[in-house]
Design a protein around this motif. Structure first.
Motif, PDB file in Angstrom:
ATOM      1  N   GLU A  39      11.549  -7.769  -7.003  1.00 47.78           N
ATOM      2  CA  GLU A  39      10.331  -8.286  -6.367  1.00 47.78           C
ATOM      3  C   GLU A  39       9.871  -9.575  -7.043  1.00 47.78           C
ATOM      4  O   GLU A  39       9.464 -10.539  -6.376  1.00 47.78           O
ATOM      5  N   PHE A  77      10.959  -3.863  -9.813  1.00 48.11           N
ATOM      6  CA  PHE A  77      10.049  -4.952 -10.185  1.00 48.11           C
ATOM      7  C   PHE A  77      10.812  -6.258 -10.360  1.00 48.11           C
ATOM      8  O   PHE A  77      10.358  -7.325  -9.924  1.00 48.11           O
ATOM      9  N   THR A  96       2.887  -5.487  -6.776  1.00 47.25           N
ATOM     10  CA  THR A  96       3.283  -5.260  -8.169  1.00 47.25           C
ATOM     11  C   THR A  96       3.326  -6.540  -9.001  1.00 47.25           C
ATOM     12  O   THR A  96       3.209  -6.493 -10.225  1.00 47.25           O
ATOM     13  N   ASP A  99      -5.289  -1.045 -10.300  1.00 50.42           N
ATOM     14  CA  ASP A  99      -4.515   0.192 -10.284  1.00 50.42           C
ATOM     15  C   ASP A  99      -4.962   1.074  -9.122  1.00 50.42           C
ATOM     16  O   ASP A  99      -6.157   1.177  -8.834  1.00 50.42           O
ATOM     17  N   THR A 111      -2.482  -2.199   0.134  1.00 52.67           N
ATOM     18  CA  THR A 111      -1.188  -2.018  -0.525  1.00 52.67           C
ATOM     19  C   THR A 111      -0.181  -1.458   0.477  1.00 52.67           C
ATOM     20  O   THR A 111      -0.540  -1.093   1.606  1.00 52.67           O
ATOM     21  N   HIS A 113      10.505   0.665  -1.459  1.00 57.60           N
ATOM     22  CA  HIS A 113      10.132   0.343  -2.841  1.00 57.60           C
ATOM     23  C   HIS A 113      11.281  -0.405  -3.501  1.00 57.60           C
ATOM     24  O   HIS A 113      12.418   0.065  -3.501  1.00 57.60           O
ATOM     25  N   ARG A 128       1.404   1.952  -7.154  1.00 57.13           N
ATOM     26  CA  ARG A 128       0.626   1.930  -8.385  1.00 57.13           C
ATOM     27  C   ARG A 128      -0.358   0.770  -8.438  1.00 57.13           C
ATOM     28  O   ARG A 128      -1.284   0.774  -9.243  1.00 57.13           O
ATOM     29  N   LYS A 129      -0.182  -0.242  -7.575  1.00 60.27           N
ATOM     30  CA  LYS A 129      -1.046  -1.409  -7.585  1.00 60.27           C
ATOM     31  C   LYS A 129      -1.567  -1.703  -6.182  1.00 60.27           C
ATOM     32  O   LYS A 129      -0.946  -1.364  -5.183  1.00 60.27           O
ATOM     33  N   ALA A 184       3.864  -4.093  -2.210  1.00 59.57           N
ATOM     34  CA  ALA A 184       3.269  -3.070  -3.070  1.00 59.57           C
ATOM     35  C   ALA A 184       2.391  -3.677  -4.158  1.00 59.57           C
ATOM     36  O   ALA A 184       1.908  -2.969  -5.045  1.00 59.57           O
ATOM     37  N   GLN A 195      -5.698  -7.805  -8.837  1.00 58.23           N
ATOM     38  CA  GLN A 195      -4.676  -6.760  -8.802  1.00 58.23           C
ATOM     39  C   GLN A 195      -5.239  -5.573  -9.572  1.00 58.23           C
ATOM     40  O   GLN A 195      -5.624  -5.710 -10.736  1.00 58.23           O
ATOM     41  N   ASN A 240       6.480  -8.450  -1.999  1.00 59.04           N
ATOM     42  CA  ASN A 240       5.383  -7.994  -2.863  1.00 59.04           C
ATOM     43  C   ASN A 240       4.359  -7.158  -2.095  1.00 59.04           C
ATOM     44  O   ASN A 240       3.172  -7.161  -2.421  1.00 59.04           O
TER      45      ASN A 240
END
Length: 392
Positions: free
Chosen positions: A274, A271, A47, A83, A253, A268, A96-97, A45, A81, A43
């Motif tokens: 992850e 989702f 997300t 954006d 991040t 990456h 993105r997060k 990133a 969390q 995790n």
């Protein structure tokens, strides 16, 4: 056919070889494209946030696998969390997060025992089987991440081993500009004193320290080298500017920990992949949302062992790290059991038997059904929580 014999290949302006050729016919290459299964961090990133997207609690309360620890705060900090802003460099790289900490109003100043720390724990077996020859000073692991601080100052990052004699490696994280995303990369050598047991316990912790008071800091601490862990001297002295600035923020991040001496492109992951990795440590069986969103949400099948002893079987989506601990709220009418065309309302669920794969939960305080009858467990209110944790 002719043969070109070289020891290495490098770019025109490069200071080191991109490809190194060994005498046994093999070669090593500095490759910065996306390789699979290289990132030990889960995790990274940011997300997945099974527990929710914002909280003023400490511990693991929002983004999965990341923990916030504070002490001596006059007003609770917020972890969330959030954006990543469109157009920023992390965003253009697919992030993105982010995990964001927002400071409260610390009217008491920066005390000697105060702290604010983000941390992440790695299973020992993930380090032991990573391919890093961690007892050799010529073998490396590389930590990289993106971070942003609303206050331009120096913070510290530390890696601490947990097996054998604890070892600690600290590095500086300096922001020259406020509110600017910055990528940090650290090449970390092995050390003969490092030990990682091949088990599912905590083997390594990574700490991003935004503040720690002078009770546990001293400028005698030496950065960029391994040393025996000393709980009294964990970092050089840290400026309290961020800690005493109202509504100061810190975002994180794109965290990657990989074997080798170079930071490659971030791995990456889908989702779904992850989420499954996160559910090894934490699984939320109830749905997050308002009461109108979650009313009648099904949870699990069950039955009445007796008229006042209801039990339900919950299968976990993945095998958890260890038999988990159940956390359930105790609020009026949080759940109901649908049995024989009736709704048997209960306030909470207790743990009866847990394994890595499934759990039996029960209620003997409010259940009122018919012995031997089946009953399906449902969520009734927005504050229902049925959480299983096998965190380290």
């Amino acid at each position: 056919m002719s043969t070109l014999k070289v020891g290495g290949i490098r770019g025109v302006s490069a200071s080191s070889d991109a490809i190194t050729v060994a005498n046994d016919g093999t070669c090593t290459a500095r490759i910065t494209n996306n390789l699979s299964n290289k990132n030990i961090i889960i995790n990274g990133a940011m997300t997945v946030a099974q527990r929710g997207t914002s909280s003023t609690s400490t511990g693991k309360a929002t983004v999965d696998r990341f923990d916030l620890s504070t002490s001596g705060v006059d007003e609770a900090m917020t972890q969330a969390q959030v954006d990543v802003a469109s157009g920023t460099t992390p965003y253009t790289l697919g992030f993105r997060k982010a995990f964001k900490i927002t400071n409260g109003n610390q009217t008491g100043g920066a005390g000697a025992s105060d702290r604010c720390i983000i941390s992440y724990a790695v299973e020992s077996q993930d380090n032991a089987n990573s391919g890093w020859n961690y007892t050799s000073a010529s073998s490396y692991t590389t930590l990289s991440f993106w971070a942003k601080s609303s206050v331009a100052q120096t913070f510290y990052v530390a890696l601490t081993t947990q097996d054998g004699t604890q070892q600690r490696y600290g590095v500086a994280m300096t922001f020259t500009s406020a509110d600017t995303w910055t990528k940090f990369t650290y090449k970390i050598p092995g050390n003969s004193n490092i030990q990682f047991d091949n088990n599912n316990d905590r083997g390594l912790q990574i700490f991003w320290t935004l503040f720690r008071g002078t009770d546990t800091t001293d400028n005698s601490f030496v950065l960029n080298q391994w040393a025996a862990y000393n709980s009294s001297i964990r970092y050089p002295d840290i400026s309290g500017t961020w800690f005493t600035t109202d509504d100061a923020t810190f975002e994180l991040t794109g965290i990657q920990l990989e074997v080798g001496e170079h930071a490659t492109d971030f791995e990456h992951r889908l989702f779904a992949d992850e989420l499954a990795k996160c559910q090894r440590y934490f699984y939320q069986a109830t749905k997050i949302g308002s009461t109108s969103d979650v009313t009648n949400a099904p949870i699990a099948p069950g039955f009445y062992l007796t008229a006042s002893d209801y039990r339900a079987l919950i299968d976990f989506p993945v095998e958890m790290r260890a038999a988990p601990t159940l956390s359930s709220n105790d609020n009026s009418g949080s759940y109901y059991i649908h049995q024989n065309a009736l709704a048997d309302t209960i306030d909470r669920l207790d743990s009866f038997y847990n394994t890595k794969r499934r759990s039996i939960v029960r209620n003997t305080a409010h259940a009122s059904g018919t012995q031997g009858y089946p009953g399906f467990l449902h969520q009734e209110t927005g504050d229902s929580n049925l959480n299983f944790s096998a965190e380290i």
